[in-house]
Design an enzyme around this catalytic site. Structure first.
Site, short mmCIF file in Angstrom:
data_model
loop_
_atom_site.label_atom_id
_atom_site.label_comp_id
_atom_site.label_asym_id
_atom_site.label_seq_id
_atom_site.Cartn_x
_atom_site.Cartn_y
_atom_site.Cartn_z
N ALA B 11 0.83 -1.21 0.00
CA ALA B 11 0.00 0.00 0.00
C ALA B 11 0.86 1.26 0.00
O ALA B 11 0.33 2.37 -0.05
CB ALA B 11 -0.92 0.01 1.22
N SER B 12 2.17 1.10 0.05
CA SER B 12 3.07 2.25 0.15
C SER B 12 3.18 3.01 -1.17
O SER B 12 3.24 2.41 -2.25
CB SER B 12 4.45 1.75 0.58
OG SER B 12 5.48 2.62 0.16
N THR B 13 3.21 4.32 -1.07
CA THR B 13 3.22 5.15 -2.28
C THR B 13 4.62 5.22 -2.92
O THR B 13 4.79 4.85 -4.09
CB THR B 13 2.74 6.58 -1.95
OG1 THR B 13 3.51 7.09 -0.86
CG2 THR B 13 1.27 6.58 -1.57
#
Lengths: 198, 198
Positions: B11-13
Site C-alpha cells: 500500500a506504500s506510495t
C-alpha cells in the site's frame, strides 16, 4: 538570476547536510539563495502536526545512522552532537536579522559547522558569538535587534508565510509555486530554479 | 553474489518508484534481490508508531506532488490512483508465497504497474489476477496457499523479522547490518551491497 528560497529550522538534523552543501551547489548553477529562517514549534502546532517521532524509536535510531552515513557519502565531516534536540529560538531570531541584512549564509554555515563538527552546540552563547564573529557582526549590535519586539513579530510572520507555502519540515526549498522538502531534494530544487530561469 | 533484502508494503506510495526501478538497477550492478513483503499495520502497532500523517495535511499534499514530480524526473509513467490508502493484505499474502517460490519480482512489478499507471488498484481482484497471470501463476493454486494458516503465520513472522532489523517504513533495504529507508536511498543501498561483495 534564478532564486531559491531556503527555509531552515536551526534545530533540524538533516539541515546540516544542506547548509554544508548549498553554497557551493548554488554557486555552480548560478542560483541566488534567499534565506528564510523559521521556527518549527509554532508551525507544527498551527498546522496540527503531531509530535515528532520519539527519541527512543527505531526511526530515531535510523535517523542518526543515516545522517552519519550520508555525511560520509557526501564527504562532509560529522560528529554526533551530545544533545538533541537543542533550543534554537535565539539562533533563529539572529538568523532572521541576518537574512534581512544579507549575512545569513556566513552566519548559518558557521553555526551548523560548529554544532555538527566541533560539539559547540546551537543554542549556546559560544556558538552564537562565534557564528556572529565569522559573519563579521558585533553581538552588542545584533543581539538587541534579534530580541526586539519588531523581530519577534517578524518571526511570527515567517510562520504564517511558511504555512502559506505548505511547509511542514526543514530544510524546505521553494521556487515559484513548487515546494521541495528535505536534503534529498536539494539538487532537484536547484535544477528547478535553473529551469525556471531568472 | 551481493544480495539486497527489499522490504515492501504494497500500500506504500513511494514504493512504486522503487519497484519500477530496482530490477534494472540491481541487474546493472550484479546485485541479487531478496524480496521481503511485510504488512505495515501490525508493525506500526508493535513498535508504537503513531498514525501516519492525516490525509488532509500539507505533508500529504506535498507527498502527492513530490511523487508525481519524482516519477517525471525518473522517467516513470504515473497516474494518481483514485483511492488511498488501499487494503493491501491479500496482495501481501500472495507476495509472501511468491517470495518463497521465486516469482515475487514479476508479480510485484505488475501489481504496482497496474496500480500506478492504469488505475487497476492493488487490493482488487482484477489487479491480483492480472499480476498472477503475468508471473505465470494460477490463482486457483496460489490463492488457497496465500490464505492458508501456515502463510498467515509466516506473515506474522515477517513482522517480527522486520522489527529485528529496525524497519519502520516501506521501501526499506537491508544489507548486512545496514538499513536504508526510502526510494531516495535505493542507489546507496545497492552500492553498499556491491561494496560488501558476495
Amino acid at each position: 538570476m534564478p532564486t531559491l528560497e531556503i527555509w531552515l529550522e536551526y534545530a533540524s538534523t538533516y539541515s546540516y547536510l544542506t547548509v554544508s552543501r548549498v553554497g557551493a551547489l548554488a554557486r555552480e548553477r548560478g542560483v541566488l539563495l534567499d534565506w528564510q529562517p523559521f521556527w518549527m514549534a509554532p508551525l507544527r502546532e498551527q498546522i496540527g502536526m503531531g509530535a515528532p517521532f520519539p527519541h527512543a524509536s527505531s526511526k530515531a535510531a535510523y535517523m542518526w545512522r543515516d545522517l552519519e552515513r550520508r555525511a560520509h557519502t557526501l564527504g562532509l565531516p560529522y560528529r554526533k552532537p551530545e544533545q538533541y534536540p537543542v533550543n534554537s529560538l535565539q539562533t533563529i531570531r539572529v538568523a532572521l536579522v541576518a537574512a534581512r541584512q544579507g549575512w545569513c549564509q556566513a552566519f548559518t554555515e558557521e553555526a551548523f559547522r560548529l554544532h555538527w563538527t566541533e560539539g559547540v552546540l546551537i543554542g549556546t552563547e559560544a556558538n552564537l558569538h562565534a557564528a556572529l564573529g565569522k559573519a563579521g557582526q558585533d553581538p552588542a549590535v545584533v543581539l538587541p535587534l534579534a530580541s526586539s519586539p519588531g523581530n519577534k513579530e517578524a518571526l511570527k510572520a515567517q510562520t504564517a508565510r511558511a504555512i502559506e507555502r505548505g511547509i511542514f519540515g526543514s530544510p524546505s526549498f521553494v521556487v515559484g509555486g513548487e515546494l521541495f522538502w528535505g536534503d534529498d531534494r536539494l539538487e532537484d530544487a536547484l535544477d528547478w530554479a535553473v529551469a525556471q530561469g531568472g
